[in-house]
Design an enzyme around this catalytic site. Structure first.
Site, mmCIF file in Angstrom:
data_model
loop_
_atom_site.group_PDB
_atom_site.id
_atom_site.type_symbol
_atom_site.label_atom_id
_atom_site.label_comp_id
_atom_site.label_asym_id
_atom_site.label_seq_id
_atom_site.Cartn_x
_atom_site.Cartn_y
_atom_site.Cartn_z
ATOM 1 C CB SER A 1 -0.931 -0.065 1.219
ATOM 2 O OG SER A 1 -1.744 1.057 1.304
ATOM 3 C CE1 TYR B 1 -0.046 4.790 -6.222
ATOM 4 C CE2 TYR B 1 0.072 6.374 -4.425
ATOM 5 C CZ TYR B 1 0.563 5.249 -5.063
ATOM 6 O OH TYR B 1 1.657 4.571 -4.548
ATOM 7 C CE LYS C 1 -0.563 1.305 -4.371
ATOM 8 N NZ LYS C 1 0.308 0.127 -4.385
#
Ligand SMILES: NC(=O)c1ccc[n+]([C@@H]2O[C@H](COP(=O)([O-])OP(=O)(O)OC[C@H]3O[C@@H](n4cnc5c(N)ncnc54)[C@H](OP(=O)(O)O)[C@@H]3O)[C@@H](O)[C@H]2O)c1
Length: 340
Positions: free
Chosen positions: A175, A209, A213
């Protein structure tokens, strides 16, 4: 643990020299030919492991083999008595059709899989970038592609864990600190994660994004529960021999990940000042995947450069109060069912 502490962490305490001899063990690293993944592959190889590097460029893989063999990294000496091995597995995470054929071929030749790092990732590509199947590129690559790969590898991981030392077989979902900045309230806006989503167009690329994650961290926590259910029950009624599932933030690192970031020279200079060497990210990933002290981190989160941390509280809340993990898992099952 605060963003500051994750951005400016203390020196690692788990280093290359703490990695035991890995001969006889098998590892898979997605994106293992560049950046953080390369550092993970390097140490695994020089400690005698069989390392499968999954990615979409055989050319980048070949360059990495030269680099890895010629440089064993800080604090390591080459032990010629226990050479490891490196091999390439073609997988394009942005094309779901590429995954099963490669994994099927691999599995014919594999009787164990000790640790997998779902490490590959793409960050802030040009707005509107999509996978072959039409998912927003970061979601499709970082989440959907890895989920399909994980589904295909899961039976072998489970079987390896059943016959191995408790806590040693692991799935590591990479992550980021950015997982804390996904869409509110719980990290994922599910309307933006569908094929050809119109909603995705209205969300800033950095938030997309962060969302991918956040999903990687949620998947690790959800799989942690499922891995226990999948494990065999021992004679004493316990289920010790299950896969350990961990997510992590490798740190803010100088890698190729920033290739799409649109920066001017001054911004680039400032960003580089706060980025750390990629080898430190490698140690963070190795700490999650191999350190004895993270065997009790099932479902947990590791932070730079190898410390136990926790996911952002809004994500934890979503998982506990709204069962976001199950929701995500069920949606992804549906998404990949024609590719399994
Ligand atoms: N660098 C940081 O500061 C940072 C911070 C937090 C989290 N992370 C995470 O760390 C992980 C590793 O990133 P990195 O920093 O090492 O970046 P990197 O050097 O760009 O490595 C990313 C890897 O992912 C691979 N990849 C991208 N798209 C792919 C696809 N469709 N199929 C297969 N492989 C694909 C790339 O292969 P190609 O070269 O073929 O594209 C590359 O090997 C990522 O998950 C990232 O989100 C990094």
């Amino acid at each position: 643990m605060s963003s500051f502490s994750q951005s400016f962490p203390p020196k690692p305490t788990f280093t290359q020299k703490d990695v035991p001899n890995l001969s006889g063990k098998v590892f898979l690293v997605t994106g293992g030919y560049s950046g953080v993944g390369l550092e993970v592959s390097r140490v695994l190889f020089h400690k005698g492991g069989r390392v499968i590097i999954a990615g979409r460029s055989e050319k980048s893989y070949s360059a990495a083999v030269e680099e890895i063999k010629g440089n064993c990294g800080d604090g390591l000496t080459v032990d010629v008595s226990t050479p490891g091995s490196l091999e390439f597995l073609f997988i394009d995470l942005s094309d779901l059709t590429s995954i099963k054929p490669s994994v099927e071929t691999l599995l014919k030749d594999l009787n164990r899989l000790d640790v997998v790092w779902y490490n590959a990732g793409v960050m802030v590509p040009p707005a509107g970038s999509k996978t072959k199947q039409g998912y927003e590129l970061q979601w499709g690559t970082n989440v959907v592609g890895h989920f399909l790969l994980h589904k295909l590898l899961c039976p072998l991981l489970t079987a390896t864990a059943a016959g191995s030392e408790a806590g040693s077989v692991r799935a590591i979902f990479v992550s980021s600190l950015m997982h804390a900045y996904g869409p509110k309230p719980y990290g994922i806006d599910f309307d933006s994660t569908t094929i050809d989503s119109e909603k995705a167009k209205s969300i800033p690329i950095w938030t997309l994004y962060s969302q991918s994650k956040a999903a990687d961290a949620i998947l690790a926590a959800e799989y942690a529960k499922r891995a226990i259910d999948l494990a065999p029950t021992a004679e004493d009624g316990t289920k010790k021999n299950h896969v350990i599932s961990i997510s992590l933030n490798p740190g803010n690192l100088k890698t190729n990940l920033q290739r799409h970031s649109n920066t001017n020279k001054i911004k680039e200079f400032l960003i580089n000042m706060i980025l750390h060497p990629q080898s430190l990210g490698g140690l963070t990933e190795l700490y999650a995947g191999l350190a004895p002290e993270t065997a009790d981190c099932n479902g947990g989160f590791v932070i730079p450069f190898g410390r136990k941390g926790s996911v952002a509280s809004y994500l934890q809340k979503g998982m506990e109060k709204e069962d976001i993990g199950k929701k995500l898992w069920d949606i992804l099952e549906e998404d990949v069912k024609s590719y399994v």
